[in-house]
Design an enzyme around this catalytic site. Sequence first.
Site: not given
Length: 471
Positions: A11, A106
Site C-alpha cells: 500500500d 495497492e
Amino acid sequence: MRSAPTILHLDMDAFFAAVEQASKPSLRGKAVVVGGLGPRGVVATASYEARVFGVRSAMPMGQARRLAPNAAYLAPRFSLYRSVSDQVMALLRSLSPLVEPLSLDEAFVDLEAGGVARDPVSARRAGERLRADIRAVTGLTGSVGLAASKMLAKIASEEAKPDGLVLIDPGTERELLAPMPVRTLPGVGPATGDHLRRAGITTVGELAEAGEDELVRLVGKAHGQALHAMALARDERPVVAERETKSVSVEDTYDVDIHDRVRIRLEVRRLADRCVRRLRAGGHAGRTIQLKVRRYDFSTLTRSETLRGPTDDPAVVREAAARLLEGVDTTGGVRLLGVGVSGLAAFTQEDLFAQAAYAGEEAEPGEEGDVADRSLPGREPSVERPVRKWTAGHDVRHAVFGHGWVQGSGVGRVTVRFETPDSAPGRVRTFAVEDPELEPADPLPLVTPVSATAPPGGPAPRGNGPRQPVV
C-alpha cells in the site's frame, strides 16, 4: 492457509498527495489535500502533514478546509498517478506472475508463485528489497504487509504505515487479531460495527468467542459465517492475477443542483461520450446502457436498457441514455448524473437503426465545457462556448516562464507557481485567465536521485544533487 508468510500486500503511502509533493518542490513537507475542490467535493488523499490536523480520506472537502485552512488543496492528476503506478506494478510483477492490483496504489503479490520466498526470512528479504526498489525508482514510499493470507497481509500493511514492513508469523495470527477492533476486519463497516457493539462485541477476540451460531443470528448466515472465519484468521482466497472488468461508467457531482432540463440532457450526452472513450480504451463493447440520477433530496434512481448486441458506438450510447432520461423525473433538480455500460464483450454488433438515425453525424467534442445539443427536435443546435478553466494543481506552460502549476484562480485572474520536479521551489506570478501566453500542459515525469540507495525505512532521498527522470 499457508505455512509461510508468502502473500505480500503493498500500500503506497498517501499516494496521490505523495506524488503531488514529489512533483511540486514547494509542497514537500507541507500539508497537501487531493480531491474534489467544489462545495460537494470529498478528500481522495491527504498527506501525513495534513493528517496531523485530522484530515482523512472520504471527508467532505469543506470540513477538511476548516481543519487545515493553510493546506494546499489540489485537484487530482490521474494520468500522472497512473504512470507512477505502472512503474510500481512493474516492480511487483518482477517478483511474481501473480499480482492482483486493487487500485493504483495497492496490490497483493504471491511471492511463492514467483519463487522468491518460501519462509519468513526470504519473505522479509523480498519485502525489504521491494520497498528499496520503489524508493529508488519513484522516490516514494510504500508500506508492506507479509502473512499467510490476503486478509492478514492487508492488516499487516496497515500496521506498517507509514513507510514500514510488518510480517505476521504463521501461528501467531489469532493472538495478534484478538485485541483489534472488529472494524479491522474487511466487510465490517460502521453499521455492522455498531450492531456488534450493541451486542457487546467490540474486539476480534470477542467475535471469535461469540461463535458462528450467534454471529449468524446477529448479522445473517453468509455474513456471520464469514465474520467467524475471519475472527479465527481463516482466509483461503488466492491471489488472482487478472480481474475481469464487468462494467465501465462515469459520473459527475455538480456543485449546484441542475434544474434546467436542456442542461441535464447536455450533461447526459457528454457523460455518454466520456463513457464510450473509457470503454474503447479498455478494448470493450457492451450491451446494457445504464443511467444514474441522484436528485436534490439525495434519492438515487437507476435505469437501464439492454441492446440487441454489444456496441461501442457513441451515437448508440447517447441515444439509449437519452431514452432512459426521458423516464426520469428531474423536478427539483439533480446533484449527480452518471452513464455506464455493462454486459461487456470484446466485439461489437452495431445497432443498424441507430446508425441510420445518426448517419453523417460528425464526431462531437468530448471535453468538459465543449458540448453540442442535437437532441431537441425542431431546434437549432446550440453550442456552449468553451471557457478557460484553471484548476488548482493542474499543469500549465507559459511562453516566457515555462512550466508551472495553478495555485488558484478567481475574479478573472490565475496564480501560477513556476517550478518543475527537479527544480528548487519556484516563484509565483499572476495572469489574466485569458492570457494568450498561458496554456494547459501535461504533467512532467517525476525525478529521483541517481544514487537513490537510502536504506529501507530511512528518509526518502532528496536534495539538490544530480537527478534523473523516472522512465
